[in-house]
Design a protein around this motif. Structure first.
Motif, PDB file in Angstrom:
ATOM      1  N   THR A  98      -8.678  23.239  16.358  1.00 17.81           N
ATOM      2  CA  THR A  98      -7.747  24.322  16.030  1.00 17.81           C
ATOM      3  C   THR A  98      -8.345  25.655  16.478  1.00 17.81           C
ATOM      4  O   THR A  98      -9.525  25.903  16.302  1.00 17.81           O
ATOM      5  CB  THR A  98      -7.460  24.366  14.527  1.00 17.81           C
ATOM      6  OG1 THR A  98      -8.697  24.362  13.816  1.00 17.81           O
ATOM      7  CG2 THR A  98      -6.639  23.168  14.106  1.00 17.81           C
ATOM      8  N   TYR A 100      -8.072  28.782  15.514  1.00 19.26           N
ATOM      9  CA  TYR A 100      -8.622  29.723  14.542  1.00 19.26           C
ATOM     10  C   TYR A 100      -9.191  28.969  13.361  1.00 19.26           C
ATOM     11  O   TYR A 100      -8.810  29.164  12.237  1.00 19.26           O
ATOM     12  CB  TYR A 100      -7.550  30.743  14.134  1.00 19.26           C
ATOM     13  CG  TYR A 100      -7.316  31.714  15.256  1.00 19.26           C
ATOM     14  CD1 TYR A 100      -8.120  32.827  15.397  1.00 19.26           C
ATOM     15  CD2 TYR A 100      -6.329  31.470  16.191  1.00 19.26           C
ATOM     16  CE1 TYR A 100      -7.923  33.694  16.455  1.00 19.26           C
ATOM     17  CE2 TYR A 100      -6.136  32.334  17.250  1.00 19.26           C
ATOM     18  CZ  TYR A 100      -6.939  33.445  17.379  1.00 19.26           C
ATOM     19  OH  TYR A 100      -6.754  34.303  18.418  1.00 19.26           O
ATOM     20  N   GLY A 101     -10.122  28.098  13.694  1.00 21.60           N
ATOM     21  CA  GLY A 101     -10.695  27.291  12.635  1.00 21.60           C
ATOM     22  C   GLY A 101     -11.599  28.070  11.723  1.00 21.60           C
ATOM     23  O   GLY A 101     -11.627  27.832  10.531  1.00 21.60           O
ATOM     24  N   LYS A 102     -12.371  28.986  12.259  1.00 21.54           N
ATOM     25  CA  LYS A 102     -13.379  29.626  11.429  1.00 21.54           C
ATOM     26  C   LYS A 102     -13.688  31.009  11.974  1.00 21.54           C
ATOM     27  O   LYS A 102     -14.391  31.158  12.966  1.00 21.54           O
ATOM     28  CB  LYS A 102     -14.634  28.757  11.430  1.00 21.54           C
ATOM     29  CG  LYS A 102     -15.692  29.200  10.470  1.00 21.54           C
ATOM     30  CD  LYS A 102     -16.853  28.208  10.499  1.00 21.54           C
ATOM     31  CE  LYS A 102     -17.985  28.704   9.634  1.00 21.54           C
ATOM     32  NZ  LYS A 102     -19.163  27.812   9.733  1.00 21.54           N
ATOM     33  N   LEU A 103     -13.155  32.008  11.327  1.00 20.68           N
ATOM     34  CA  LEU A 103     -13.430  33.390  11.705  1.00 20.68           C
ATOM     35  C   LEU A 103     -14.621  33.878  10.896  1.00 20.68           C
ATOM     36  O   LEU A 103     -14.532  34.023   9.683  1.00 20.68           O
ATOM     37  CB  LEU A 103     -12.202  34.261  11.467  1.00 20.68           C
ATOM     38  CG  LEU A 103     -11.160  34.137  12.576  1.00 20.68           C
ATOM     39  CD1 LEU A 103      -9.777  34.478  12.072  1.00 20.68           C
ATOM     40  CD2 LEU A 103     -11.519  35.019  13.747  1.00 20.68           C
ATOM     41  N   THR A 104     -15.724  34.112  11.578  1.00 18.09           N
ATOM     42  CA  THR A 104     -16.977  34.463  10.910  1.00 18.09           C
ATOM     43  C   THR A 104     -17.315  35.918  11.165  1.00 18.09           C
ATOM     44  O   THR A 104     -17.298  36.382  12.309  1.00 18.09           O
ATOM     45  CB  THR A 104     -18.112  33.559  11.422  1.00 18.09           C
ATOM     46  OG1 THR A 104     -17.767  32.199  11.150  1.00 18.09           O
ATOM     47  CG2 THR A 104     -19.416  33.885  10.723  1.00 18.09           C
TER      48      THR A 104
ATOM     49  N   ASN B  31      -2.465  30.054   9.237  1.00 19.54           N
ATOM     50  CA  ASN B  31      -3.830  29.978   8.701  1.00 19.54           C
ATOM     51  C   ASN B  31      -4.065  31.002   7.610  1.00 19.54           C
ATOM     52  O   ASN B  31      -3.662  32.157   7.742  1.00 19.54           O
ATOM     53  CB  ASN B  31      -4.849  30.225   9.827  1.00 19.54           C
ATOM     54  CG  ASN B  31      -4.938  29.067  10.786  1.00 19.54           C
ATOM     55  OD1 ASN B  31      -4.045  28.233  10.863  1.00 19.54           O
ATOM     56  ND2 ASN B  31      -6.026  29.019  11.526  1.00 19.54           N
ATOM     57  N   PHE B  33      -7.214  32.297   4.666  1.00 14.43           N
ATOM     58  CA  PHE B  33      -8.661  32.306   4.452  1.00 14.43           C
ATOM     59  C   PHE B  33      -9.003  32.949   3.104  1.00 14.43           C
ATOM     60  O   PHE B  33      -8.311  33.851   2.655  1.00 14.43           O
ATOM     61  CB  PHE B  33      -9.359  33.147   5.531  1.00 14.43           C
ATOM     62  CG  PHE B  33      -9.092  32.709   6.941  1.00 14.43           C
ATOM     63  CD1 PHE B  33      -7.905  33.051   7.576  1.00 14.43           C
ATOM     64  CD2 PHE B  33     -10.022  31.967   7.643  1.00 14.43           C
ATOM     65  CE1 PHE B  33      -7.652  32.665   8.876  1.00 14.43           C
ATOM     66  CE2 PHE B  33      -9.776  31.567   8.950  1.00 14.43           C
ATOM     67  CZ  PHE B  33      -8.593  31.920   9.569  1.00 14.43           C
ATOM     68  N   TYR B  35     -12.437  34.842   1.592  1.00 14.87           N
ATOM     69  CA  TYR B  35     -13.784  35.363   1.805  1.00 14.87           C
ATOM     70  C   TYR B  35     -14.262  35.995   0.506  1.00 14.87           C
ATOM     71  O   TYR B  35     -13.473  36.434  -0.311  1.00 14.87           O
ATOM     72  CB  TYR B  35     -13.791  36.456   2.868  1.00 14.87           C
ATOM     73  CG  TYR B  35     -13.459  36.022   4.274  1.00 14.87           C
ATOM     74  CD1 TYR B  35     -12.144  35.996   4.735  1.00 14.87           C
ATOM     75  CD2 TYR B  35     -14.459  35.664   5.170  1.00 14.87           C
ATOM     76  CE1 TYR B  35     -11.846  35.613   6.034  1.00 14.87           C
ATOM     77  CE2 TYR B  35     -14.178  35.287   6.474  1.00 14.87           C
ATOM     78  CZ  TYR B  35     -12.869  35.272   6.904  1.00 14.87           C
ATOM     79  OH  TYR B  35     -12.582  34.901   8.187  1.00 14.87           O
ATOM     80  N   LEU B  45     -17.207  33.373   4.516  1.00 14.78           N
ATOM     81  CA  LEU B  45     -16.044  32.511   4.418  1.00 14.78           C
ATOM     82  C   LEU B  45     -16.278  31.410   3.394  1.00 14.78           C
ATOM     83  O   LEU B  45     -17.254  30.657   3.480  1.00 14.78           O
ATOM     84  CB  LEU B  45     -15.735  31.908   5.792  1.00 14.78           C
ATOM     85  CG  LEU B  45     -14.522  31.000   5.885  1.00 14.78           C
ATOM     86  CD1 LEU B  45     -13.235  31.767   5.559  1.00 14.78           C
ATOM     87  CD2 LEU B  45     -14.432  30.400   7.279  1.00 14.78           C
ATOM     88  N   PHE B  48     -10.928  27.824   4.283  1.00 15.12           N
ATOM     89  CA  PHE B  48      -9.726  28.225   4.991  1.00 15.12           C
ATOM     90  C   PHE B  48      -8.775  27.043   5.097  1.00 15.12           C
ATOM     91  O   PHE B  48      -9.166  25.893   4.863  1.00 15.12           O
ATOM     92  CB  PHE B  48     -10.041  28.835   6.360  1.00 15.12           C
ATOM     93  CG  PHE B  48     -10.704  27.904   7.331  1.00 15.12           C
ATOM     94  CD1 PHE B  48     -12.066  27.717   7.301  1.00 15.12           C
ATOM     95  CD2 PHE B  48      -9.959  27.256   8.312  1.00 15.12           C
ATOM     96  CE1 PHE B  48     -12.697  26.879   8.212  1.00 15.12           C
ATOM     97  CE2 PHE B  48     -10.579  26.430   9.221  1.00 15.12           C
ATOM     98  CZ  PHE B  48     -11.945  26.233   9.167  1.00 15.12           C
ATOM     99  N   TYR B  50      -5.425  25.598   7.549  1.00 13.91           N
ATOM    100  CA  TYR B  50      -4.633  25.774   8.759  1.00 13.91           C
ATOM    101  C   TYR B  50      -3.263  25.108   8.672  1.00 13.91           C
ATOM    102  O   TYR B  50      -2.514  25.072   9.641  1.00 13.91           O
ATOM    103  CB  TYR B  50      -5.391  25.293  10.007  1.00 13.91           C
ATOM    104  CG  TYR B  50      -5.985  23.911   9.888  1.00 13.91           C
ATOM    105  CD1 TYR B  50      -7.271  23.734   9.380  1.00 13.91           C
ATOM    106  CD2 TYR B  50      -5.271  22.788  10.287  1.00 13.91           C
ATOM    107  CE1 TYR B  50      -7.820  22.475   9.272  1.00 13.91           C
ATOM    108  CE2 TYR B  50      -5.812  21.525  10.185  1.00 13.91           C
ATOM    109  CZ  TYR B  50      -7.092  21.369   9.680  1.00 13.91           C
ATOM    110  OH  TYR B  50      -7.641  20.121   9.558  1.00 13.91           O
ATOM    111  N   LEU B  90     -11.581  38.385  -0.968  1.00  6.20           N
ATOM    112  CA  LEU B  90     -10.553  38.836  -0.028  1.00  6.20           C
ATOM    113  C   LEU B  90      -9.826  37.643   0.561  1.00  6.20           C
ATOM    114  O   LEU B  90     -10.447  36.712   1.085  1.00  6.20           O
ATOM    115  CB  LEU B  90     -11.184  39.649   1.100  1.00  6.20           C
ATOM    116  CG  LEU B  90     -11.682  41.042   0.718  1.00  6.20           C
ATOM    117  CD1 LEU B  90     -12.690  41.544   1.727  1.00  6.20           C
ATOM    118  CD2 LEU B  90     -10.517  42.008   0.633  1.00  6.20           C
TER     119      LEU B  90
END
Lengths: 115, 115
Positions: A98, A100-104, B31, B33, B35, B45, B48, B50, B90
Motif C-alpha cells: 500500500t 501510504y502504509g507508514k508515514l514516519t 487511510n 493514523f 500518533y 506512529l 494506522f 488503510y 493526534l
C-alpha cells in the motif's frame, strides 16, 4: 538508528537570513517525502512535497538525494512568520505494498526568526 | 474543507482506566493514523488503518489497540492507562492512496493526562 532523523536545532536566525535543514532516512525503500510545519500548540500542516528533481515554492526549496538518503529544506529571506517547528516526513510502503502504509516523522527542528 | 475531529481536547484519567479516543473524518479518506507527540521525540506512529477493519502496527503499538468499524471513524483504545501514556494524541487521515500530494490532515489533538 531512527528511521528518520533531523538536524537537532534549534535554529535562531535574523530576518532575511537563509537557513537549511537536513533530514536523513534509513530505509532505501522509502517512496515519498514531505516537509510539514507545526506552529506552537497547533497540529502539523503540509508545507511541501519533495520531488526527485527538487522543487521550489516561493522562498522554500526542497531537495532529495536518494543515493545518500537525505532530504533538505532551504528557506530564503526568512520572515518572522517562518518561526515554527519543521518536520520531515517519509513514506514507507506498508503491508501489501500500500502506498501510504507508514508515514514516519522526524523529531522536528525548531526555527526561530528574530528581528 | 477537510475536517478531522477528535472527540476530546483534554482528558484526565487514572492509572488502570480504559480510555477511548475517537476520531472522525468527513472526506471519505482511505487511510487514518494515530500518533502521539512528546517533547524531543516528535510524532511517533502508534497504529494506522488503510481500510475498514484493517489495521497495521506503527512504531509504538504496545499498550494500545484500535478499531475501524466504519470508514470515517478510527478509535484508539488504551486498555489500561499508565502514566507513561500521558501525551498529546493526534489523529490524521490522508487522501487517495497513491496520490502524490501526501497531505495528511490532522485533528486538533487530544491531550491525555494519566494520574
Amino acid at each position: 538508528r531512527k528511521e528518520v532523523e533531523q538536524d537537532p536545532g534549534p535554529f535562531n536566525v535574523p530576518e532575511g537570513a537563509t537557513v537549511a535543514f537536513n533530514c536523513t532516512y534509513s530505509n532505501s525503500a522509502s517512496q515519498s517525502f514531505f516537509w510539514y510545519r507545526q506552529d506552537c500548540r497547533k497540529e502539523p500542516k503540509l508545507l511541501m512535497s519533495v520531488y526527485s528533481s527538487g522543487n521550489e515554492d516561493g522562498r522554500f526549496t526542497a531537495q532529495l538525494n536518494r543515493a545518500s538518503q537525505y532530504i533538505s529544506l532551504l528557506i530564503r529571506d526568512s520572515k518572522l512568520s517562518d518561526s515554527a517547528t519543521y518536520l520531515c516526513v517519509v513514506n514507507l510502503p506498508g503491508a501489501g505494498g500500500t502506498s501510504y502504509g507508514k508515514l514516519t516523522f522526524g523529531q522536528g527542528t525548531i526555527l526561530t526568526v528574530h528581528p | 474543507d477537510v475536517k478531522v475531529t477528535q472527540s476530546s481536547r483534554y482528558l484526565v484519567k487514572r492509572t488502570g482506566e480504559k480510555v477511548f479516543l475517537e476520531c472522525v473524518q468527513d472526506m471519505d479518506h482511505e487511510n487514518m493514523f494515530w500518533y502521539r507527540q512528546d517533547p524531543g521525540l516528535g510524532l511517533r506512529l502508534i497504529y494506522f488503518s488503510y481500510d475498514v477493519k484493517m489495521k497495521e502496527k506503527g512504531d509504538i503499538p504496545e499498550g494500545y489497540s484500535v478499531s475501524r468499524e466504519k470508514k470515517e471513524r478510527f478509535s484508539l483504545i488504551l486498555e489500561s492507562a499508565s502514566t507513561n501514556q500521558t501525551s498529546m494524541y493526534l489523529c490524521a487521515s490522508i487522501n487517495i492512496p497513491g496520490s502524490s500530494t501526501g497531505e495528511l490532515f490532522f485533528g486538533e489533538g487530544s491531550r491525555l493526562t494519566v494520574l
